[in-house]
Design a protein around this motif. Structure first.
Motif, PDB file in Angstrom:
ATOM      1  N   ASP A   1      -1.867   6.804  -1.368  1.00  0.00           N
ATOM      2  CA  ASP A   1      -3.254   6.398  -1.612  1.00  0.00           C
ATOM      3  C   ASP A   1      -4.201   7.048  -0.618  1.00  0.00           C
ATOM      4  O   ASP A   1      -5.362   7.303  -0.931  1.00  0.00           O
ATOM      5  CB  ASP A   1      -3.398   4.870  -1.544  1.00  0.00           C
ATOM      6  N   TRP A   2      -3.726   7.323   0.579  1.00  0.00           N
ATOM      7  CA  TRP A   2      -4.568   8.012   1.563  1.00  0.00           C
ATOM      8  C   TRP A   2      -4.853   9.430   1.101  1.00  0.00           C
ATOM      9  O   TRP A   2      -5.978   9.909   1.202  1.00  0.00           O
ATOM     10  CB  TRP A   2      -3.870   8.017   2.924  1.00  0.00           C
ATOM     11  N   HIS A   3      -3.839  10.091   0.546  1.00  0.00           N
ATOM     12  CA  HIS A   3      -4.028  11.452   0.032  1.00  0.00           C
ATOM     13  C   HIS A   3      -4.876  11.450  -1.236  1.00  0.00           C
ATOM     14  O   HIS A   3      -5.594  12.408  -1.492  1.00  0.00           O
ATOM     15  CB  HIS A   3      -2.669  12.124  -0.244  1.00  0.00           C
ATOM     16  N   ARG A   4      -4.797  10.389  -2.009  1.00  0.00           N
ATOM     17  CA  ARG A   4      -5.602  10.264  -3.229  1.00  0.00           C
ATOM     18  C   ARG A   4      -7.029   9.833  -2.933  1.00  0.00           C
ATOM     19  O   ARG A   4      -7.843   9.705  -3.834  1.00  0.00           O
ATOM     20  CB  ARG A   4      -4.959   9.234  -4.165  1.00  0.00           C
ATOM     21  N   GLU A   5      -7.297   9.566  -1.651  1.00  0.00           N
ATOM     22  CA  GLU A   5      -8.612   9.133  -1.174  1.00  0.00           C
ATOM     23  C   GLU A   5      -9.017   7.767  -1.716  1.00  0.00           C
ATOM     24  O   GLU A   5     -10.200   7.468  -1.845  1.00  0.00           O
ATOM     25  CB  GLU A   5      -9.670  10.199  -1.453  1.00  0.00           C
ATOM     26  N   THR A   6      -8.038   6.921  -2.025  1.00  0.00           N
ATOM     27  CA  THR A   6      -8.338   5.542  -2.402  1.00  0.00           C
ATOM     28  C   THR A   6      -8.065   4.603  -1.229  1.00  0.00           C
ATOM     29  O   THR A   6      -8.311   3.402  -1.332  1.00  0.00           O
ATOM     30  CB  THR A   6      -7.498   5.090  -3.626  1.00  0.00           C
ATOM     31  N   LEU A   7      -7.569   5.154  -0.121  1.00  0.00           N
ATOM     32  CA  LEU A   7      -7.327   4.405   1.104  1.00  0.00           C
ATOM     33  C   LEU A   7      -7.988   5.179   2.244  1.00  0.00           C
ATOM     34  O   LEU A   7      -7.666   6.343   2.476  1.00  0.00           O
ATOM     35  CB  LEU A   7      -5.817   4.275   1.369  1.00  0.00           C
ATOM     36  N   SER A   8      -8.947   4.545   2.923  1.00  0.00           N
ATOM     37  CA  SER A   8      -9.678   5.240   3.982  1.00  0.00           C
ATOM     38  C   SER A   8      -8.812   5.394   5.238  1.00  0.00           C
ATOM     39  O   SER A   8      -7.861   4.636   5.457  1.00  0.00           O
ATOM     40  CB  SER A   8     -10.960   4.475   4.330  1.00  0.00           C
TER      41      SER A   8
ATOM     42  N   VAL B   1       0.848  -1.192   0.000  1.00  0.00           N
ATOM     43  CA  VAL B   1       0.000   0.000   0.000  1.00  0.00           C
ATOM     44  C   VAL B   1       0.881   1.238   0.000  1.00  0.00           C
ATOM     45  O   VAL B   1       1.780   1.363   0.827  1.00  0.00           O
ATOM     46  CB  VAL B   1      -0.926   0.009   1.244  1.00  0.00           C
TER      47      VAL B   1
ATOM     48  N   ARG C   1      -9.023   2.159   7.271  1.00  0.00           N
ATOM     49  CA  ARG C   1      -8.161   1.070   6.781  1.00  0.00           C
ATOM     50  C   ARG C   1      -6.701   1.360   7.124  1.00  0.00           C
ATOM     51  O   ARG C   1      -5.973   0.477   7.538  1.00  0.00           O
ATOM     52  CB  ARG C   1      -8.344   0.914   5.275  1.00  0.00           C
TER      53      ARG C   1
END
Length: 126
Positions: free
Chosen positions: A22-29, A18, A32
């Motif tokens: 991805d957290w900044h791209r909002e694909t990782l909550s 991971v 999670r």
């Protein structure tokens, strides 16, 4: 947590594949991300950086230290009982030092912090 951000980023890639971005791209909550961080294995860079030497001790290490302590006490008791009645008593054994024991005593024996909450992660990455 901020001082160990690089270790966290590396561990997320190593163990889960991971990307932290991805957290900044909002694909990782946030939820999670929090779950992944809380369940990093003890040999992860983040856990080692955060907990220091305590992360290196497993159950086997603690059990071996307990065995050594009990054996030392048994030997001390045997020597105390079988000494000449006019001889000085032997010194009591000192337990094997355990990592994190000082912190547990200072906090009154409370368990260690379970890890960052979702709010802490959001504040850190936000």
């Amino acid at each position: 947590m901020e001082e160990h951000a690089e270790a966290l980023e590396a561990d997320l890639l190593r163990y889960y594949g991971v990307d932290l971005l991805d957290w900044h791209r909002e694909t990782l909550s946030s939820r999670r991300l929090s779950v992944l961080v809380r369940h990093l294995p003890p040999d992860s860079a983040f856990v080692r950086a955060r907990e220091g030497e305590a992360a290196e001790w497993g159950l086997t290490d603690h059990l071996l230290a307990a065995v050594v302590d009990h054996l030392a006490i048994a030997n001390w008791m045997y020597a105390s009982v079988n000494r000449d009645e006019y001889a000085d008593p032997p010194e009591a054994p000192v337990p094997v030092p355990r990592p994190g024991a000082e912190a547990a005593e200072a906090s009154g024996g409370q368990p260690d912090d379970p890890g960052p909450t979702v709010a802490e992660l959001a504040r850190f990455f936000g």
